[in-house]
Write an enzyme that holds these catalytic residues in place. Structure first.
Site, mmCIF file in Angstrom:
data_model
loop_
_atom_site.group_PDB
_atom_site.id
_atom_site.type_symbol
_atom_site.label_atom_id
_atom_site.label_comp_id
_atom_site.label_asym_id
_atom_site.label_seq_id
_atom_site.Cartn_x
_atom_site.Cartn_y
_atom_site.Cartn_z
ATOM 1 C CB SER A 126 57.177 25.173 34.752
ATOM 2 O OG SER A 126 56.985 25.969 35.880
ATOM 3 C CB CYS A 147 49.928 30.653 29.263
ATOM 4 S SG CYS A 147 49.272 30.824 30.941
ATOM 5 C CB ALA A 189 47.918 29.824 34.523
ATOM 6 C CD GLN A 231 50.122 27.889 37.800
ATOM 7 O OE1 GLN A 231 49.947 28.462 36.724
ATOM 8 N NE2 GLN A 231 51.278 27.973 38.467
ATOM 9 C CE1 TYR A 247 49.019 36.976 35.420
ATOM 10 C CE2 TYR A 247 50.211 35.013 36.114
ATOM 11 C CZ TYR A 247 49.926 35.974 35.149
ATOM 12 O OH TYR A 247 50.555 35.933 33.939
ATOM 13 N NE ARG A 296 55.288 28.366 39.666
ATOM 14 C CZ ARG A 296 55.923 28.141 38.506
ATOM 15 N NH1 ARG A 296 55.812 29.000 37.501
ATOM 16 N NH2 ARG A 296 56.661 27.063 38.339
ATOM 17 C CG LEU A 321 67.001 31.816 33.414
ATOM 18 C CD1 LEU A 321 67.962 32.982 33.508
ATOM 19 C CD2 LEU A 321 66.753 31.470 31.948
ATOM 20 N N GLY A 356 60.551 25.236 32.391
ATOM 21 C CA GLY A 356 59.599 25.796 31.461
ATOM 22 C C GLY A 356 60.165 25.890 30.061
ATOM 23 N NE ARG A 357 61.080 32.228 28.430
ATOM 24 C CZ ARG A 357 60.659 32.803 29.560
ATOM 25 N NH1 ARG A 357 61.023 32.300 30.721
ATOM 26 N NH2 ARG A 357 59.866 33.863 29.529
#
Length: 371
Positions: free
Chosen positions: A36, A39, A71, A113, A196, A244, A315, A337-338
């Site tokens: 994903s 930033c 992004a 992105q 955003y 997205r 998650l 992501g994480r």
């Protein structure tokens, strides 16, 4: 030209849908696992540096099917922070081209992105205060939005975009798309989520305009749809376009799943190939029921009701969890992501855990396969 997923490649990994290739237009993803956009807040004047080359390159080495660059602002005033990466100038192309080239060399699809942060721009990096708006005296700038409604109480009021400003935003997305193609990216994603700018136009909580870009749903969707169509018009036909979205604001009276399904249908009609489904981010006090896979049902509903491919995020950490999401048809792809920060080799470990042959890069494979 949009391709729908098939089971034609399941012979490579019998019963493992997560690890089968996915073809969209002229691009084939080696599996349904993606990195994903995340930033890193380490750019100067929007320029990608060596941290980003190593950070993103390592996830491609780790076996992901697609690796998204963070992004990337289409205008300087669209950056979330002064450290954001940008693509508003030709000088940004060369350092991004290095990243795209290496990601492709490692067998992953390089994606980018494109974004404009709107009223959530001009903030400090997370480790220095996160959502705190930086004033012009501190190196920040006046933010832009559909209306003079701030993100958080006490923030400086954003400047409403007039018609000329809206045209500038659309043109900036188009120009950034052309640069992304020149840099060698194979997928472009338009960011219309997480509070955003595009999301700010969509939600009635942040858009109180009375012109053609506010009010009824068709008007609130106008800027994202016009921008998506303009991006599609300059992309090579063989190149996928993702968008997205946040499927809900998690607030009564805000953007919700019903509106998201309508938006997804309209995005598909504009040439968007896959809707990357997240949630939230528009307001600071939303009550979000965070738990493993909590956003997956939104991706499933949009895929089912809007008849468009989706990716699921949020998650997703376990190999069998990811396999179940894709195999059950809730989404066509998962983006992590994480968990990819914790484990850059997550995709290769998924192959090992699920009983498939791991796709080690040749530089590693000869050693790790030795007994």
């Amino acid at each position: 030209m949009t391709s729908t997923p098939t089971d034609s490649d399941a012979r490579f990994f019998p019963g493992l849908k997560l690890l089968t290739p996915l073809a969209i237009r002229g691009v084939t993803f080696r599996n349904r696992i993606g990195v994903s956009p995340m930033c890193q807040y380490c750019s100067t004047d929007g320029l990608a540096d060596d941290w980003l080359l190593v950070h993103l390159g390592s996830r491609a080495v780790g076996g992901a099917g697609v690796v998204f660059v963070e992004a990337t602002a289409v205008l300087p005033e669209g950056r979330i922070s002064p450290g954001d990466m940008g693509l508003w100038d030709d000088k940004h192309i060369e350092p991004l081209a290095r990243i795209a080239s290496f990601v492709r060399r490692m067998g992953a699809v390089p994606g980018i992105q494109l974004a404009h942060a709107g009223r959530k721009a001009s903030c400090l990096p997370p480790w220095l205060g996160g959502s705190k708006i930086v004033s012009p005296d501190e190196g920040g700038w006046i933010t832009q939005a559909p209306c003079p409604i701030p993100f958080a109480e006490g923030d400086t009021l954003p400047k409403p975009l007039d018609e000329a400003g809206i045209r500038t935003v659309k043109q900036a997305f188009v120009a950034a798309t052309r640069r992304a193609v020149a840099a060698g990216f194979e997928v472009v994603e338009m960011h219309a989520a997480h509070g955003y700018l595009m999301h700010q136009f969509l939600s009635p909580l942040s858009n109180a305009r009375t012109d053609a870009y506010g009010g009824e749903l068709a008007n609130r969707m106008r800027l994202p749809l016009e921008t998506a169509a303009a991006i599609r018009a300059v992309l090579p036909d063989a190149m996928p376009l993702f968008t997205r979205i946040s499927a809900t604001d998690w607030v009564d009276g805000g953007w919700d799943l019903k509106q998201s399904i309508i938006l997804a249908r309209e995005l598909a009609a504009c040439g968007v190939d896959l809707v990357d489904v997240s949630t939230g981010g528009l307001v600071p006090d939303a009550a979000i029921p965070v738990k493993p896979g909590f956003q997956v049902p939104f991706a499933a509903a949009i895929r089912r009701e809007a008849h468009v491919m989706t990716s699921a995020v949020g998650l997703i950490t376990q190999f069998d969890q990811a396999e179940s999401i894709v195999a059950s048809g809730e989404a066509d792809m998962v983006l992590l992501g994480r968990e990819m920060l914790r484990e850059p080799y997550w995709a290769i470990k998924a192959q090992l855990e699920l009983g498939a042959e791991p796709a080690w890069p040749v530089q590693y494979g000869y050693a790790v396969k030795r007994r």
